[in-house]
Enzyme design. Structure first.
Site, short mmCIF file in Angstrom:
data_model
loop_
_atom_site.label_atom_id
_atom_site.label_comp_id
_atom_site.label_asym_id
_atom_site.label_seq_id
_atom_site.Cartn_x
_atom_site.Cartn_y
_atom_site.Cartn_z
N CYS A 3 0.83 -1.21 0.00
CA CYS A 3 0.00 0.00 0.00
C CYS A 3 0.86 1.26 0.00
O CYS A 3 1.77 1.39 0.83
CB CYS A 3 -0.91 -0.01 1.23
SG CYS A 3 -1.86 1.51 1.45
N CYS A 29 -18.18 0.14 18.63
CA CYS A 29 -18.23 1.20 17.61
C CYS A 29 -18.64 2.51 18.28
O CYS A 29 -19.58 2.56 19.07
CB CYS A 29 -19.22 0.81 16.52
SG CYS A 29 -19.52 2.11 15.30
N CYS A 32 -22.55 3.25 16.75
CA CYS A 32 -23.71 2.40 17.07
C CYS A 32 -23.50 1.54 18.30
O CYS A 32 -24.42 0.82 18.71
CB CYS A 32 -24.03 1.50 15.88
SG CYS A 32 -22.73 0.30 15.47
N CYS A 49 -17.45 -0.01 13.56
CA CYS A 49 -17.79 -1.37 13.15
C CYS A 49 -17.49 -1.57 11.66
O CYS A 49 -17.45 -0.61 10.88
CB CYS A 49 -19.26 -1.66 13.43
SG CYS A 49 -20.42 -0.55 12.60
N HIS A 82 -7.33 9.16 6.68
CA HIS A 82 -8.09 8.14 7.42
C HIS A 82 -8.41 6.94 6.54
O HIS A 82 -9.51 6.37 6.61
CB HIS A 82 -9.39 8.73 7.98
CG HIS A 82 -9.20 9.91 8.88
ND1 HIS A 82 -9.17 9.82 10.25
CD2 HIS A 82 -9.00 11.23 8.59
CE1 HIS A 82 -8.98 11.01 10.77
NE2 HIS A 82 -8.86 11.90 9.79
N CYS A 95 -6.71 -1.04 3.59
CA CYS A 95 -6.71 0.31 3.02
C CYS A 95 -7.95 0.48 2.15
O CYS A 95 -8.15 -0.30 1.21
CB CYS A 95 -5.45 0.54 2.19
SG CYS A 95 -5.43 2.16 1.36
N CYS A 98 -7.05 1.53 -1.56
CA CYS A 98 -6.58 0.39 -2.37
C CYS A 98 -7.64 -0.70 -2.45
O CYS A 98 -7.58 -1.56 -3.34
CB CYS A 98 -5.31 -0.21 -1.77
SG CYS A 98 -3.90 0.91 -1.72
N CYS A 168 -21.74 -17.10 7.81
CA CYS A 168 -22.30 -18.07 8.75
C CYS A 168 -22.38 -19.46 8.11
O CYS A 168 -22.28 -20.47 8.82
CB CYS A 168 -23.67 -17.62 9.23
SG CYS A 168 -24.85 -17.28 7.90
N HIS A 471 -29.92 -17.34 7.83
CA HIS A 471 -28.76 -17.48 8.70
C HIS A 471 -28.54 -18.96 9.01
O HIS A 471 -29.50 -19.74 9.12
CB HIS A 471 -29.00 -16.71 10.00
CG HIS A 471 -27.85 -16.73 10.96
ND1 HIS A 471 -26.60 -16.22 10.64
CD2 HIS A 471 -27.75 -17.20 12.24
CE1 HIS A 471 -25.80 -16.37 11.68
NE2 HIS A 471 -26.46 -16.96 12.65
#
Length: 520
Positions: A3, A29, A32, A49, A82, A95, A98, A168, A471
């Site tokens: 990178c 997070c 949230c 998150c 960031h 990244c 990238c 899952c 799920h």
């Protein structure tokens, strides 16, 4: 990948006091408050998150890219972007510019220093938690309460698998296979792949989408994943490296959309079988298999070449009989199998629960009987009779010529209707112990009574209405206790809960010779 954005994005001190308290894998997070898939920004140390939870880490990057006014464009070039963040569970670096995982570092090695600091924080939190649990267990009254609830201290050792974004389906299969003792032990006893030489010697290997196929080993990543489970060193393990190997060698499973757990299991076993036929770290895998006294030559079933632990444990043989209804010519063919896919009989397809009235409950025996009963092929499946020298109406019947050590039964819950793939949500009753397969054998008189009995080891369940959604979870037996595996969460459960599950895949293990049994 290498990178080019690290120098402008990695700005935090490795031991920054801005990091939250507690275990990094449990950080929440900042938007949230979810503690699933936390990522830390290497520019400002804020925690968000992942994109497959609520996506606040990606939004944090996107918010930093808002175009500045024209008179501030010159300032934008020097402003940190960031763009680089680190997974607080697996410590891999990503990244956003990238759009790939990063394997290089800054000149001062800041990424590795941050990684080591997070690992130290995680280890310290785990040590403190373990010390706290030990103190609690020293209290005899509390200890007896724990034993009463959990039945065994084995519950503390269970390890979940982190969901990497609709994975899952993979987690449920991995947890099921990890609880098939003979299969799991074989992989855990394999020698580890030696660390790479040169500049990367001793470092953890991070598989990325930019690496070549020859740099990955499914068997090695599968082995490491199995070794990480049931050690009790962490509450959840991230199968990230295994998932990227899956991306490399199984193109059908690239991306983060929901997949079919049965289809994944078949691909996984097939690719493990193929790779095991080669060499492993200078040691022939076939030689390792021969040294394992529990897998005798009489139990091997060859599929696509030489036998491996996959075919030795899951491999069985079907006899397919086809009879021409015009001239009576009989054709027999032997087909190896790793699992059996069973239709749910149509008369049961509207019965969704065990307690629902209006007719009998569908049982696993009904599905097996439907699979092995004599069937007349329809007009679209006419048989090419060599005596009549044309396609004729015929009948077909399956017999099991050889049973495997582990019998994997797949209930066909998804069916195509017009342009949709609908789910058959029928409850199918199945036994926990003593599934008797003798009546489905071609030559039952040649098999001892105990060699036809199977006990349930694991169940994969699909929750939801369609194959592309919903799920997957799994139930599995470990050291006499049943556990429910729901991604990173593992809970102790009981047999009554297991038998009420709407099974999708059932793993039955051949019963060892012993007196007394309950039959299906």
């Amino acid at each position: 990948m290498e990178c080019p954005h690290l120098s402008s994005s990695v700005c935090i001190a490795p031991d920054s006091a801005k990091f939250p308290n507690g275990s990094p894998s449990s950080w929440c997070c900042s938007v949230c408050r979810s503690n699933k898939s936390p990522w830390v920004c290497l520019t400002c140390s804020s925690v968000h998150c992942g994109r497959y939870v609520n996506g606040h880490a990606k939004k944090h990057y996107e918010d930093a890219q808002v175009p500045l006014t024209n008179h501030k464009k010159s300032e934008k070039q020097d402003k940190p972007q960031h763009t680089v963040c680190m997974d607080c569970s697996s410590y891999s670096t990503y990244c956003y510019r990238c759009d790939d995982f990063v394997v290089n570092d800054t000149k001062l090695g800041l990424v590795q220093k941050v990684r080591e600091h997070l690992q130290n924080l995680e280890n310290s939190a785990f040590t403190a938690d373990r010390h706290r649990k030990r103190k609690l267990l020293e209290n005899s009254s509390l200890n007896s309460k724990l034993l009463k609830v959990n039945g065994s201290t084995a519950a503390i050792c269970a390890t979940g698998l982190r969901n990497l974004g609709n994975t899952c389906f993979m987690n449920a299969i991995l947890q099921s296979l990890s609880n098939i003792e003979q299969f799991c032990c074989y992989f855990k006893e394999l020698p580890a792949v030696e660390l790479r030489n040169g500049k990367t010697a001793g470092r953890r290997t991070y598989h990325t989408r930019s690496q070549g196929d020859n740099n990955v080993s499914l068997v090695e990543e599968f082995r490491k994943t199995l070794c990480a489970l049931w050690q009790g060193s962490q509450t959840a393990f991230s199968p990230e490296s295994l998932f990227y190997v899956v991306w490399k060698i199984m193109p059908n499973f690239r991306g983060y959309q929901q997949q079919d757990a049965h289809e994944f299991m078949r691909y996984l076993l097939d690719h493990l079988h193929l790779e095991l036929q080669g060499g492993f770290n200078g040691v022939s895998r076939s030689a390792i298999l021969q040294e394992n006294s529990t897998l005798s030559a009489s139990n091997k079933c060859c599929i696509n070449g030489a036998s491996t632990v996959v075919t030795a444990i899951f491999g069985g043989i079907l006899q397919n009989e086809v009879n021409c209804l015009i001239c009576g010519t009989e054709s027999r063919k032997f087909d190896p199998f790793l699992d059996l896919s069973l239709d749910i009989p149509s008369q049961f397809r509207n019965k969704r629960s065990k307690n629902q009235e209006n007719g009998p409950v569908c049982s696993l025996r009904d599905c097996l009987r439907s699979f092995t009963d004599l069937e007349e092929l329809d007009e679209t499946e006419l048989y090419m009779c060599h005596r009549c020298k044309k396609k004729q109406k015929s009948t077909k019947k399956f017999w099991i010529q050889k049973l495997p050590k582990v019998l994997c039964l797949h209930l066909k819950r998804f069916h195509w209707t017009a342009y949709l793939r609908n789910k058959v949500d029928t409850y199918v009753e199945f036994p926990l112990r003593g599934l008797d397969m003798k009546c489905y054998l071609l030559e039952p008189e040649n098999s001892g009574p105990e060699h036809c009995l199977y006990d349930l080891a694991a169940v994969v369940v699909h929750h939801g209405s369609g194959v592309g959604s919903g799920h997957y979870t799994a139930y599995a037996a470990h050291e006499g206790h049943w556990f429910h595996f729901n991604d990173s969460t593992v809970t102790l459960t009981d047999e009554d809960t297991v038998v009420k599950a709407k099974a999708y895949i059932l793993f039955y293990v051949e019963r060892q010779a012993r007196a007394g049994s309950d039959k299906l």
